[in-house]
Design a protein around this motif. Sequence first.
Motif, PDB file in Angstrom:
ATOM      1  N   ILE A  37       4.235  76.911 -66.771  1.00 31.51           N
ATOM      2  CA  ILE A  37       4.514  75.799 -67.578  1.00 31.51           C
ATOM      3  C   ILE A  37       4.069  74.693 -67.120  1.00 31.51           C
ATOM      4  O   ILE A  37       3.641  73.722 -67.719  1.00 31.51           O
ATOM      5  N   LYS A  40       0.881  74.270 -69.023  1.00 28.09           N
ATOM      6  CA  LYS A  40       1.257  73.779 -70.305  1.00 28.09           C
ATOM      7  C   LYS A  40       1.384  72.277 -70.382  1.00 28.09           C
ATOM      8  O   LYS A  40       0.883  71.864 -71.490  1.00 28.09           O
ATOM      9  N   THR A 146      13.257  79.034 -66.390  1.00 26.51           N
ATOM     10  CA  THR A 146      11.726  78.936 -66.420  1.00 26.51           C
ATOM     11  C   THR A 146      11.102  79.427 -67.473  1.00 26.51           C
ATOM     12  O   THR A 146      10.478  78.851 -68.269  1.00 26.51           O
ATOM     13  N   HIS A 149      12.270  77.590 -70.644  1.00 27.51           N
ATOM     14  CA  HIS A 149      11.667  76.448 -71.072  1.00 27.51           C
ATOM     15  C   HIS A 149      10.128  76.483 -71.213  1.00 27.51           C
ATOM     16  O   HIS A 149       9.756  75.765 -71.837  1.00 27.51           O
ATOM     17  N   ALA A 150       9.421  77.405 -70.714  1.00 27.81           N
ATOM     18  CA  ALA A 150       7.947  77.819 -70.643  1.00 27.81           C
ATOM     19  C   ALA A 150       7.758  78.184 -72.352  1.00 27.81           C
ATOM     20  O   ALA A 150       6.830  77.695 -72.844  1.00 27.81           O
ATOM     21  N   ALA A 153       7.962  74.871 -74.094  1.00 26.29           N
ATOM     22  CA  ALA A 153       6.680  74.131 -73.950  1.00 26.29           C
ATOM     23  C   ALA A 153       5.558  74.824 -74.476  1.00 26.29           C
ATOM     24  O   ALA A 153       4.685  73.700 -75.092  1.00 26.29           O
ATOM     25  N   ASP A 154       5.509  76.057 -74.542  1.00 30.66           N
ATOM     26  CA  ASP A 154       4.332  76.631 -75.677  1.00 30.66           C
ATOM     27  C   ASP A 154       4.192  76.124 -76.915  1.00 30.66           C
ATOM     28  O   ASP A 154       3.449  75.630 -77.517  1.00 30.66           O
ATOM     29  N   ARG A 166      -1.660  80.499 -71.767  1.00 27.78           N
ATOM     30  CA  ARG A 166      -0.953  80.184 -70.486  1.00 27.78           C
ATOM     31  C   ARG A 166      -1.870  79.473 -69.485  1.00 27.78           C
ATOM     32  O   ARG A 166      -2.997  79.532 -69.589  1.00 27.78           O
TER      33      ARG A 166
END
Length: 166
Positions: A37, A40, A146, A149-150, A153-154, A166
């Motif tokens: 993340i 990102k 995490t 939310h990752a 974010a992607d 990633r």
Amino acid sequence: MPSTTGRVRRRDTPPPRTGNDETGTLRGFLDYLRSSIAAKVEGAPEPQARTAAVPSGTNLLGLLEHLTHVERSMFLGDNVTDWQATFQAAPSDSVADVVARYRDAVERANEMLDGCTDLGAPVPQPQPGRPAPSVRWALTHMIEETGRHAGHADILRELIDGATGR
């Protein structure tokens, strides 16, 4: 929506190969997601990094700011009274500021975790007025939080400039 012809591809990093013990596996996957993340968000262009791309108002900087507060709350005992407010970075914060603050929180959390030898023990610095979860529960929760939310974010980063991986 960005065109696919100018897409920025990052090298996709596979899941970590961790040790055979439970602690190494949990910490390995959490650190993998933390790195994912941060990468990102890092280098995302302003003002798009703080601009909501979906009706909920979610934006890249807000996601990482929120995870900073979650790390500090879970592992360092910070008391958060308004979780919704943690999804907004200050207007004066740059992308680099938010990423640095997140990495600092992760480093401090890892220093605390380095001293934890029993996953069944309570986290050493629980939130005031709340029962302390076990280190195992805290690590598992942080992997879930995490990772969730990752994924957000992607999608947001791809909408901003087409960057994937990633």
